[in-house]
Design an enzyme around this catalytic site. Sequence first.
Site, PDB file in Angstrom:
ATOM      1  N   LYS A 174     -13.897   9.235 -25.009  1.00 24.89           N
ATOM      2  CA  LYS A 174     -15.215   8.561 -25.550  1.00 24.89           C
ATOM      3  C   LYS A 174     -15.651   9.069 -26.690  1.00 24.89           C
ATOM      4  O   LYS A 174     -16.168   8.444 -27.518  1.00 24.89           O
ATOM      5  CB  LYS A 174     -16.142   8.342 -24.265  1.00 24.89           C
ATOM      6  N   LYS A 188       0.121  -2.503 -21.729  1.00 25.25           N
ATOM      7  CA  LYS A 188      -0.601  -2.898 -20.579  1.00 25.25           C
ATOM      8  C   LYS A 188      -1.569  -3.643 -21.077  1.00 25.25           C
ATOM      9  O   LYS A 188      -2.294  -3.766 -21.962  1.00 25.25           O
ATOM     10  CB  LYS A 188      -0.868  -1.804 -19.677  1.00 25.25           C
ATOM     11  N   LYS A 225      -7.736  -6.145 -23.152  1.00 24.85           N
ATOM     12  CA  LYS A 225      -8.598  -7.176 -23.913  1.00 24.85           C
ATOM     13  C   LYS A 225      -8.532  -6.759 -25.501  1.00 24.85           C
ATOM     14  O   LYS A 225      -8.512  -7.683 -26.238  1.00 24.85           O
ATOM     15  CB  LYS A 225     -10.357  -6.907 -23.675  1.00 24.85           C
TER      16      LYS A 225
END
Length: 327
Positions: A112, A192, A195
């Site tokens: 992150k 995979k 979105k």
Amino acid sequence: MRKHFFSGIQPSGRLHIGNYLGAIKQWISLQDSYEPVFGIVDYHAMTVRYDPLEMPGRVLDAAASYVAAGLDPEKSILMVQSHVPEHVELAWILNCVTPMGRLSRVPTFKEKVRQNPDNVNMGLFGYPILMAADILLYRSEIVPVGEDQVPHLEFTREVARRFNSVFGETFREPVEVLSKGARIRGLDGINKMSKSLENCLYLDDSDEVISKKISTAPTDPARKRRTDPGDPDVCNIYSYHRIFSTPEELEHCAHGCATAEIGCLDCKRILIRHVQEMVAPIRDRRADLLARPDDLIEILRLGAERARPIAQATMAEVKAKVGVAVG
Ligand code: TRP
């Protein structure tokens, strides 16, 4: 009485068939033997930049999607994390038994930081602590999650152990239950389903969109012409057939492909029908639910009302153990 466990749902809107086949189907199968708590984790979602005006809509959208996909709000407890303040209360206490060095080694934190270098906030750093609090608050023995969450479960076990060794035996160490078949590849056949990669079949795609996405998806790259034989084992569409189709259809497609008796579009037509049949009822239920936001709000209110006493019972014990329960 059915035991509880907690699993978190990000308020991030649309679900794809990878989410459904991977996580949701498994959750649904656990609803009879447990009383699961599914929390829409809005406080976790605050750790990255977001638009506050959009958050309520995202929460309702997530609730509608999961209920439409089969989460039964009577068997399970569907709630919003911020509606049960005990989550943050326990997170604070767990903060105080967690070394900073340990948190800085959590792989999802490092990732992150790379993705949001201009917003490395304390919430992001403490993300795994809030997640540990979610899990331990309901005395979860199992936690169904995707593989990407395993480091957080390892962290949760360590926190439980550390708390127990400082304040006395309180928490059991939860184990992850990994969702089977979670790694359905995207329509690109490479990554995979995700979105951000725009390679998804969504649970609210219309029949036309499903048909178009599958019709234009790559198959065995060696099969350039209709008359070329193909290899089902390298064809991404065939890998979907393995999930959706009957043994007879599988045999028909594998044989037809390898002998060039059928074309890719013939094979795809069968798949399109299966995906449409799976998605249509979910899509319609989702639209119905979103058309009645007050009912969704009521489901979430009742969820918090059921979750709260469970959370409060744990907190009473925790507060006594850490010595903040005077009087
Ligand atoms: N971190 C999880 C995710 O991104 C969401 C989550 C929050 C969660 N709290 C949890 C999952 C507790 C399982 C248990 O998907």
